[in-house]
Scaffold this motif. Structure first.
Motif, short mmCIF file in Angstrom:
data_model
loop_
_atom_site.label_atom_id
_atom_site.label_comp_id
_atom_site.label_asym_id
_atom_site.label_seq_id
_atom_site.Cartn_x
_atom_site.Cartn_y
_atom_site.Cartn_z
N THR A 84 19.01 -26.52 -17.04
CA THR A 84 18.23 -27.73 -17.26
C THR A 84 16.80 -27.51 -16.79
O THR A 84 16.55 -27.16 -15.63
CB THR A 84 18.84 -28.93 -16.50
N MET A 85 15.85 -27.73 -17.70
CA MET A 85 14.44 -27.55 -17.37
C MET A 85 13.84 -28.86 -16.87
O MET A 85 13.08 -28.88 -15.90
CB MET A 85 13.67 -27.06 -18.59
N LEU A 86 14.14 -29.94 -17.57
CA LEU A 86 13.67 -31.28 -17.19
C LEU A 86 14.78 -32.27 -17.56
O LEU A 86 15.67 -31.96 -18.35
CB LEU A 86 12.40 -31.69 -17.94
N ARG A 87 14.66 -33.47 -17.04
CA ARG A 87 15.61 -34.52 -17.39
C ARG A 87 14.81 -35.78 -17.75
O ARG A 87 13.92 -36.19 -17.00
CB ARG A 87 16.56 -34.81 -16.23
N MET A 88 15.14 -36.37 -18.90
CA MET A 88 14.43 -37.58 -19.32
C MET A 88 14.90 -38.76 -18.48
O MET A 88 16.10 -39.04 -18.40
CB MET A 88 14.67 -37.87 -20.81
N MET A 177 12.63 -27.42 -12.76
CA MET A 177 12.07 -26.12 -12.44
C MET A 177 10.59 -26.20 -12.78
O MET A 177 10.16 -27.14 -13.46
CB MET A 177 12.74 -24.99 -13.24
N ASP A 178 9.79 -25.26 -12.30
CA ASP A 178 8.39 -25.24 -12.70
C ASP A 178 8.33 -24.89 -14.18
O ASP A 178 8.86 -23.85 -14.60
CB ASP A 178 7.61 -24.18 -11.90
N VAL A 179 7.70 -25.74 -14.98
CA VAL A 179 7.66 -25.50 -16.42
C VAL A 179 6.22 -25.50 -16.93
O VAL A 179 5.36 -26.25 -16.44
CB VAL A 179 8.48 -26.55 -17.21
N LEU A 180 5.98 -24.66 -17.91
CA LEU A 180 4.75 -24.71 -18.70
C LEU A 180 5.03 -25.61 -19.89
O LEU A 180 5.97 -25.38 -20.65
CB LEU A 180 4.37 -23.31 -19.17
#
Length: 211
Positions: A84-88, A177-180
């Motif tokens: 999972t990178m982000l969660r809405m 997580m840190d995401v671009l």
């Protein structure tokens, strides 16, 4: 649209002009809010692990993980490594696509005629912005289209139809997580995804943990 909590630290608050590309790092724990300032504007978006750019957003894994064809509140935005990178966490519109992909000069030509070949498109926006981070066009993968209305019929066929987002509609995602984040504020003028008139959007990144 609810106000950002008074205790939050605003990391970035920026308008993105119509048709333009944009990128920024969203650190783990920070919230990314994307606002459709004028309504009916498709916002093509990609995510990469900021520490390992080979790990990037996967539309297939995101849809498979949640068993649904669209993303909305509660959706885990999943990478090609199944993480999972982000969660809405918020969605005032309720219609966001991740099946129709990004427009390109080539697809514009096929769909709308050769006279549109010269028109700027999302894929070109993504490539321009990706190059700032050492990525190339080979790193552009199927993307998320926030605020783009793409109904799917019982046979599995889909179409891009009129956007329904209102001025001020927004989505929020918390990074796990840190995401671009790469955005193409879609320049499309040949179909109704932007109401045939691309408009600016606004992006806010804030840290809710800071006082």
């Amino acid at each position: 649209m609810p106000a950002i909590p008074a205790s939050a630290r605003i990391v970035l608050d920026q308008d993105i002009p119509s048709r333009a590309p944009w990128s920024a790092i969203v650190k783990k724990g920070q919230t990314l809010r994307i606002i459709d300032s004028h309504g009916q504007q498709a916002v093509d978006t990609l995510f990469y692990n900021a520490s390992d750019l080979q790990e990037r957003y996967s539309s297939q894994d995101t849809l498979r993980a949640q068993g649904a064809a669209y993303v909305s509140t509660g959706t885990a935005i999943v990478s090609n490594e199944g993480r999972t990178m982000l969660r809405m966490t918020a969605d005032s519109c309720g219609l966001h696509d991740t099946s129709a992909g990004a427009c390109s000069c080539e697809s514009n030509t096929v769909r709308f005629g050769h006279h549109t070949r010269y028109q700027h498109a999302c894929r070109e926006n993504f490539v321009i912005e990706a190059m700032k981070h050492g990525l190339t066009k080979r790193d552009i993968v199927p993307n998320l289209n926030f605020f783009m209305n793409v109904p799917i019929d019982p046979s599995g066929n889909f179409t891009v139809v009129d956007g329904v987002s209102k001025p001020g509609d927004y989505v929020e995602m918390v990074a796990e997580m840190d995401v671009l984040c790469l955005i193409s504020n879609c320049p499309q003028i040949n179909n109704p995804c932007n109401g045939f008139f691309p408009t600016p959007i606004r992006v806010v990144i804030y840290d809710a943990q800071e006082g």
